[in-house]
Scaffold this active site. Structure first.
Site, mmCIF file in Angstrom:
data_model
loop_
_atom_site.group_PDB
_atom_site.id
_atom_site.type_symbol
_atom_site.label_atom_id
_atom_site.label_comp_id
_atom_site.label_asym_id
_atom_site.label_seq_id
_atom_site.Cartn_x
_atom_site.Cartn_y
_atom_site.Cartn_z
ATOM 1 N N ASN A 177 -7.660 -7.506 10.457
ATOM 2 C CA ASN A 177 -7.862 -8.444 8.768
ATOM 3 C C ASN A 177 -7.725 -9.843 8.487
ATOM 4 O O ASN A 177 -7.871 -11.041 7.581
ATOM 5 C CB ASN A 177 -5.956 -8.481 7.402
ATOM 6 C CG ASN A 177 -6.497 -6.607 7.695
ATOM 7 O OD1 ASN A 177 -5.724 -5.850 7.931
ATOM 8 N ND2 ASN A 177 -7.634 -6.297 7.033
ATOM 9 N N ARG A 180 -9.138 -4.185 -2.108
ATOM 10 C CA ARG A 180 -8.311 -5.541 -1.564
ATOM 11 C C ARG A 180 -9.917 -6.295 -1.956
ATOM 12 O O ARG A 180 -9.720 -7.463 -2.317
ATOM 13 C CB ARG A 180 -8.128 -5.235 -0.354
ATOM 14 C CG ARG A 180 -6.673 -4.622 0.481
ATOM 15 C CD ARG A 180 -5.547 -4.833 -0.060
ATOM 16 N NE ARG A 180 -4.598 -3.907 0.076
ATOM 17 C CZ ARG A 180 -3.535 -4.317 1.580
ATOM 18 N NH1 ARG A 180 -4.129 -5.245 1.857
ATOM 19 N NH2 ARG A 180 -2.801 -3.514 0.987
ATOM 20 N N ASN A 232 1.266 -1.180 0.432
ATOM 21 C CA ASN A 232 0.067 -0.109 -0.031
ATOM 22 C C ASN A 232 1.179 1.025 -0.549
ATOM 23 O O ASN A 232 1.731 1.036 0.250
ATOM 24 C CB ASN A 232 -1.126 -0.206 1.111
ATOM 25 C CG ASN A 232 -0.328 0.159 2.505
ATOM 26 O OD1 ASN A 232 0.288 1.451 2.166
ATOM 27 N ND2 ASN A 232 -0.826 -0.359 3.195
ATOM 28 N N ASP A 271 -11.713 0.249 7.344
ATOM 29 C CA ASP A 271 -11.563 0.552 8.513
ATOM 30 C C ASP A 271 -10.684 2.206 7.953
ATOM 31 O O ASP A 271 -10.207 2.222 9.923
ATOM 32 C CB ASP A 271 -11.325 -0.793 8.961
ATOM 33 C CG ASP A 271 -9.846 -1.102 9.501
ATOM 34 O OD1 ASP A 271 -9.751 -0.935 8.045
ATOM 35 O OD2 ASP A 271 -9.749 -2.155 9.600
ATOM 36 N N ARG A 274 0.175 -12.219 2.354
ATOM 37 C CA ARG A 274 0.241 -12.428 3.788
ATOM 38 C C ARG A 274 -0.854 -13.089 3.654
ATOM 39 O O ARG A 274 -1.679 -13.893 4.837
ATOM 40 C CB ARG A 274 -1.160 -10.672 3.829
ATOM 41 C CG ARG A 274 -0.383 -9.927 3.975
ATOM 42 C CD ARG A 274 -1.154 -8.334 4.657
ATOM 43 N NE ARG A 274 -1.490 -8.458 6.308
ATOM 44 C CZ ARG A 274 -2.493 -8.126 6.700
ATOM 45 N NH1 ARG A 274 -3.030 -6.527 6.907
ATOM 46 N NH2 ARG A 274 -3.010 -8.182 7.715
ATOM 47 N N ALA A 300 3.021 0.918 8.482
ATOM 48 C CA ALA A 300 2.791 0.149 7.072
ATOM 49 C C ALA A 300 1.572 -0.197 6.371
ATOM 50 O O ALA A 300 0.373 -0.840 6.325
ATOM 51 C CB ALA A 300 2.594 -1.754 8.612
ATOM 52 N N HIS A 346 -8.493 0.536 2.648
ATOM 53 C CA HIS A 346 -9.685 -0.710 3.182
ATOM 54 C C HIS A 346 -10.633 -0.390 4.020
ATOM 55 O O HIS A 346 -10.107 1.453 4.080
ATOM 56 C CB HIS A 346 -8.654 -1.467 5.016
ATOM 57 C CG HIS A 346 -8.137 -2.384 4.348
ATOM 58 N ND1 HIS A 346 -6.642 -2.500 5.164
ATOM 59 C CD2 HIS A 346 -8.153 -3.689 3.264
ATOM 60 C CE1 HIS A 346 -6.176 -3.934 4.594
ATOM 61 N NE2 HIS A 346 -6.950 -4.605 4.287
ATOM 62 N N ASP A 375 2.452 -8.460 9.252
ATOM 63 C CA ASP A 375 1.444 -7.498 9.137
ATOM 64 C C ASP A 375 0.362 -8.809 9.684
ATOM 65 O O ASP A 375 -0.663 -8.029 9.840
ATOM 66 C CB ASP A 375 0.703 -7.253 7.865
ATOM 67 C CG ASP A 375 1.847 -6.396 6.924
ATOM 68 O OD1 ASP A 375 1.470 -4.950 7.911
ATOM 69 O OD2 ASP A 375 1.428 -6.021 6.070
ATOM 70 N N CYS A 425 -7.105 -1.471 12.867
ATOM 71 C CA CYS A 425 -6.455 -2.745 12.289
ATOM 72 C C CYS A 425 -5.151 -3.529 13.442
ATOM 73 O O CYS A 425 -5.154 -4.175 13.407
ATOM 74 C CB CYS A 425 -5.562 -1.318 11.223
ATOM 75 S SG CYS A 425 -6.127 -0.423 10.474
HETATM 76 N N1 ARG Z 1 -0.012 -3.392 5.281
HETATM 77 C C1 ARG Z 1 -1.273 -3.916 6.461
HETATM 78 C C2 ARG Z 1 -2.082 -4.218 4.463
HETATM 79 O O1 ARG Z 1 -1.498 -3.707 3.631
HETATM 80 C C3 ARG Z 1 -1.519 -3.027 6.686
HETATM 81 C C4 ARG Z 1 -3.513 -3.192 7.125
HETATM 82 C C5 ARG Z 1 -4.076 -2.708 7.871
HETATM 83 N N2 ARG Z 1 -5.316 -3.386 8.230
HETATM 84 C C6 ARG Z 1 -6.137 -2.312 8.530
HETATM 85 N N3 ARG Z 1 -7.355 -3.039 8.671
HETATM 86 N N4 ARG Z 1 -6.877 -1.488 7.612
HETATM 87 O O2 ARG Z 1 -2.517 -5.458 4.359
#
Ligand code: ARG
Length: 288
Positions: free
Chosen positions: A85, A157, A35, A188, A110, A274, A186, A79, A280
């Protein structure tokens, strides 16, 4: 985008205590870039990340009295600290086992996390629901309830076709919302339900048709400013009248206090590297 699915009673855990699942940052770092926030050359200060995570844990457990479970971190899966997630946990009013809708990550880096999530939830008696092989779904990071309605962040995503899959499995209405800004990849990161009526959201993160759905379907949509959105203001943990969010969201904090909420700012700068912040770092596994 159209809504799909049925109607009916809320599927929450209204009568239980709030419990969150977390994963400590032992193996957290920027090992890849998936990201726009992530840069391998910037790296993470591991001691600082640990201190920030410990402060969050302390705030949740000691100040707010929340039960917080810890999943064992795994080397090579940096992560995993972002447990939002892992999947989506849904209660069951009939008293059967709660269900865990497991994620299927868009990025291979992931996908290795899933095995560990599956094991954890399986051992605790959750019924596991796995997305069909052609559907990407990134759990509570992209799936948030507002009362009986489930809103699903799509197109970056999670796939839009995850909406009818969830709607059918849950027998509830699921509203896909198109995400259009890669910084808010995302749901959230740009959408935060405060209760059954009020939702904080950053309008520009959504397609025009999805902004319309938000305004039509949510009784009290509350737009937030760009500066607060970029400071992860919408990535807040909400527990009744308490809100935990990244430090520095000055205007947003004022609005929230005017709304009668108690705001707990906390510095999570190492996790923003990140692309994540307070929300998150937790997964709701049961609710009040
Ligand atoms: N580096 C992770 C990704 O890109 C961060 C995830 C953050 N999680 C969230 N629920 N927004 O997947």
């Amino acid at each position: 985008m159209d809504a799909s699915g049925g109607g009916g009673d809320h599927l929450g855990f209204e009568h239980n205590m709030t419990t969150f699942l977390t994963c400590s940052p032992d193996h957290y770092g920027i090992l890849y870039e998936i990201n726009p926030w992530m840069s391998k050359s910037r790296g993470v200060d591991s001691n600082k990340a640990r201190q920030q995570w410990d402060s969050l844990y302390k705030l949740l457990t000691e100040t707010l009295g929340i039960t917080v479970e810890k999943l064992s971190p795994v080397q090579g899966l940096p992560d995993m600290v972002f447990t939002a997630n892992a999947g989506l946990v849904v209660g069951n009013l009939a008293g059967d086992a709660p269900r865990f809708f497991m994620s299927r990550f868009r990025h291979d880096v992931r996908q290795g996390e899933c095995l560990h999530y599956e094991k954890w939830f399986c051992m605790r008696g959750f019924q596991i629901e796995v997305p069909p092989p052609n559907i990407y779904f990134e759990g509570e990071g992209d799936a948030l309830w507002v009362g009986e309605k489930l809103f699903l962040g799509c197109q970056i995503r999670t796939d839009s076709v995850a909406a009818p899959w969830l709607a059918e499995r849950l027998n509830r209405r699921v509203y896909p919302l198109g995400l259009v800004d890669p910084r808010f990849y995302h749901l959230d990161t740009c959408f935060c339900p405060l209760d059954n009526k009020r939702v904080l959201y950053y309008p520009n993160a959504f397609s025009p048709s999805s902004q319309k759905i938000i305004k039509e379907m949510i009784p009290c949509p509350m737009p937030i400013e760009k500066a607060d959105a970029l400071n992860f203001g919408a990535n807040a943990i909400v527990v009744q009248n308490h809100l935990v969010l990244n430090a520095g969201c000055t205007n947003l904090s004022k609005t929230l206090m005017d709304e009668g909420l108690t705001v707990h700012p906390i510095d999570l700068s190492e996790f923003i590297k990140a692309g994540g912040s307070a929300k998150c770092l937790i997964l709701k596994i049961s609710d009040v």
